[in-house]
Design a protein around this motif. Sequence first.
Motif, PDB file in Angstrom:
ATOM      1  N   LEU A  55       8.693  12.136  -0.776  1.00  0.00           N
ATOM      2  CA  LEU A  55       8.454  10.803  -0.218  1.00  0.00           C
ATOM      3  C   LEU A  55       7.084  10.688   0.453  1.00  0.00           C
ATOM      4  CD1 LEU A  55      11.972  10.169   1.303  1.00  0.00           C
ATOM      5  CD2 LEU A  55      10.902   8.744  -0.447  1.00  0.00           C
ATOM      6  N   GLY A  56       6.555  11.784   0.945  1.00  0.00           N
ATOM      7  CA  GLY A  56       5.319  11.743   1.710  1.00  0.00           C
ATOM      8  C   GLY A  56       5.624  11.701   3.202  1.00  0.00           C
ATOM      9  N   MET A  91       0.830  -1.211   0.000  1.00  0.00           N
ATOM     10  CA  MET A  91       0.000   0.000   0.000  1.00  0.00           C
ATOM     11  C   MET A  91       0.862   1.258   0.000  1.00  0.00           C
ATOM     12  SD  MET A  91      -2.946  -1.313   2.650  1.00  0.00           S
ATOM     13  CE  MET A  91      -3.803   0.263   2.763  1.00  0.00           C
ATOM     14  N   LEU A  92       1.963   1.229   0.740  1.00  0.00           N
ATOM     15  CA  LEU A  92       2.844   2.391   0.758  1.00  0.00           C
ATOM     16  C   LEU A  92       3.444   2.652  -0.628  1.00  0.00           C
ATOM     17  CD1 LEU A  92       4.759   2.164   4.162  1.00  0.00           C
ATOM     18  CD2 LEU A  92       3.245   4.001   3.398  1.00  0.00           C
ATOM     19  N   ALA A 126       2.242   4.587   9.384  1.00  0.00           N
ATOM     20  CA  ALA A 126       2.831   5.260   8.216  1.00  0.00           C
ATOM     21  C   ALA A 126       1.825   5.362   7.077  1.00  0.00           C
ATOM     22  CB  ALA A 126       4.084   4.515   7.764  1.00  0.00           C
ATOM     23  N   VAL A 127       1.065   4.290   6.841  1.00  0.00           N
ATOM     24  CA  VAL A 127       0.049   4.312   5.784  1.00  0.00           C
ATOM     25  C   VAL A 127      -1.005   5.372   6.084  1.00  0.00           C
ATOM     26  CG1 VAL A 127      -1.844   3.011   4.724  1.00  0.00           C
ATOM     27  CG2 VAL A 127       0.398   1.937   5.021  1.00  0.00           C
ATOM     28  N   GLY A 128      -1.462   5.415   7.341  1.00  0.00           N
ATOM     29  CA  GLY A 128      -2.474   6.402   7.717  1.00  0.00           C
ATOM     30  C   GLY A 128      -1.991   7.827   7.547  1.00  0.00           C
ATOM     31  N   VAL A 129      -0.768   8.094   7.984  1.00  0.00           N
ATOM     32  CA  VAL A 129      -0.205   9.443   7.841  1.00  0.00           C
ATOM     33  C   VAL A 129      -0.029   9.798   6.357  1.00  0.00           C
ATOM     34  CG1 VAL A 129       1.830  10.870   8.284  1.00  0.00           C
ATOM     35  CG2 VAL A 129       0.919   9.392  10.089  1.00  0.00           C
ATOM     36  N   PHE A 175      -3.436  10.674   4.800  1.00  0.00           N
ATOM     37  CA  PHE A 175      -3.878  11.997   5.243  1.00  0.00           C
ATOM     38  C   PHE A 175      -3.046  13.095   4.589  1.00  0.00           C
ATOM     39  CE2 PHE A 175      -3.458  15.648   8.082  1.00  0.00           C
ATOM     40  CZ  PHE A 175      -4.798  16.017   8.202  1.00  0.00           C
ATOM     41  N   ASP A 176      -1.733  12.893   4.552  1.00  0.00           N
ATOM     42  CA  ASP A 176      -0.835  13.916   4.008  1.00  0.00           C
ATOM     43  C   ASP A 176      -1.142  14.217   2.546  1.00  0.00           C
ATOM     44  OD1 ASP A 176       1.472  15.653   4.081  1.00  0.00           O
ATOM     45  OD2 ASP A 176       2.543  14.117   2.952  1.00  0.00           O
ATOM     46  N   LEU A 177      -1.506  13.176   1.788  1.00  0.00           N
ATOM     47  CA  LEU A 177      -1.715  13.344   0.355  1.00  0.00           C
ATOM     48  C   LEU A 177      -3.175  13.599   0.001  1.00  0.00           C
ATOM     49  CD1 LEU A 177       0.616  10.479  -0.919  1.00  0.00           C
ATOM     50  CD2 LEU A 177       1.130  12.923  -0.790  1.00  0.00           C
TER      51      LEU A 177
END
Length: 582
Positions: free
Chosen positions: A297-298, A141-142, A414-417, A420-422
Amino acid sequence: MSAWKRGREYVAAVLAGAFGVFWFIQGHGDRALNPREVDWLMVGDWSTHLVGWLFFRNEPLLQFPLGAVPGLAHPLGTTVGFTDSTPLVALLLRPFAAVLPFPFQYVGPWLALCFFLQGFVGTRLTALFTSHRVAQLLGGMLFALAPVLMWRLGHESLCAHWLVLGLLWVNLRDWPDAPAARRAVAVTFLLVGLSATIHPYLSAMALALGAAALLRLRLVDRVLSWRGLGLGLGGLVVLLSGLFWVLGYLGTSTPAGIEGFGDVSSDLLTLINPMDWSRLLPTLGTARGQYEGFGYLGAGVLLLLVLGGGSALVLRLMRRSEGTALSWKRAVPLAVCCLLLGVYALSARVTLAGRPVLDLSGLYQPVMRLVEPFRSSGRFIWPLHYALLTGGLALVLGAWRRRPWVGIGLLALAVGVQVFDLGRAVAQERFQSQAWNSLNPAAWKRMKGDYRHLVLFPPQLHDGNGRGCPYPGPGAPFSPMFAYQAAALGMTFNSAYLARVDPALARAYCTALQQEAGRGEFQPDTVYVVHPSYLTPFLRHPEAVVCGELDGHAVCVSSQKESVFRRLLEARRIQAPPLASP
């Protein structure tokens, strides 16, 4: 191993691939999936990609080069590579052109496939560090959430980032003996060969990553002989050269190079610069043209790198390090390769937050002929981007290998952040239908059968640097609109915006065309769509040409041929202005 157990190994990969498609649809990708819908494509680079395919499907099935499109940019011709129409897909669909509807586009489905393969291959890459299916899924997913992938949606052939992931997998996987090394070489050749049929920039990255894999097999694992290394490296170069020749990238008068190296690069801060794509991090300065070098990178991946590095450091200080699932020596050739590609991404003019800090022109000047074909050097940040993401996964999963749920928790965070970030990036409007066609198809269809060529006068025939025929300027007809009409009727078309064009041949053709008009020579099998500023030569020769107004455009045909279309123009004839009294 039974087929059932083997199939279970790929469940996480398929789910991550499905998530990739979901993420693509969240970015309004559902609007692009209908192969009959092309309105959203008739803007920017997409229009060239579509037009290249629409003409290619009209060409003979067996021809050389295989990717030749002589009907577009006629009489010079071009290739599906120079229209960036993803040659692999165009070649696979060409045998079915007779049964495919018109119009038919594969840009949207190809993008969805790339997002699927991004998640799928990303999961298999993550599986090198953990056997836990949930962790593999989160890792995939990342990779599907990588900002650099969605950033390239406007250039679909450059979205095959799964090729880079596949070669990272080859570089990092265990190949314990000579038979395994032969399998690694075979996979490397397959991926490098595929890259040649998709986009040359990906081929350059694939060649470098493939060379790193072969060097690792020789220097680190010692399962490949020196002779095997030499044959492998030479074979990769021969494979790429041969495929480029077959597809038409090489072997023609069209120059491979183009000016502008240094103008479309990466910045030293590109990996942490969101360029307005982040909800959490500020946008940093960039120089003009550095959108090509976007490498953010995100926030989720940056957090993963901090957590992974912190976990490994703390556990080592506490002498409770649980090791990693991967020998660090195995990654050295890959790390060196990605770093060198990252340095190339910075180009000869190195910038920090958009401000020049170092000039490397002297370093690149002796090899400029090799560099010019890849002037958009910023794209070469992608392997380093994905290597860092892979390193973050390796650190977290390696540090918590005996406590997998801790690592899974960190990956989920990390996936959740990252999601949200994107959020701002994925919500941007994309794939919107455009009002692009002002032509009445019924009227233009009357050209069919009597005319073979549709010509813009003067032509719009140039590359990204404007090399080729002079652009007419304001009031010029919308080239893709007429290209679409020509392709629909099986006619040739003399204009195109191409990745590469032979400027000398293009200028010679344009000059000859204008000279013919000046002499009153008009081809009986040609329909001319004339820019208002260039209509005078046509109106000076009413005995040789008939000009009429059709859908707001000046359209002319030779007086030598009787046709339904000519009679249509005669009914709407444009008269020459009266001469001024002496």
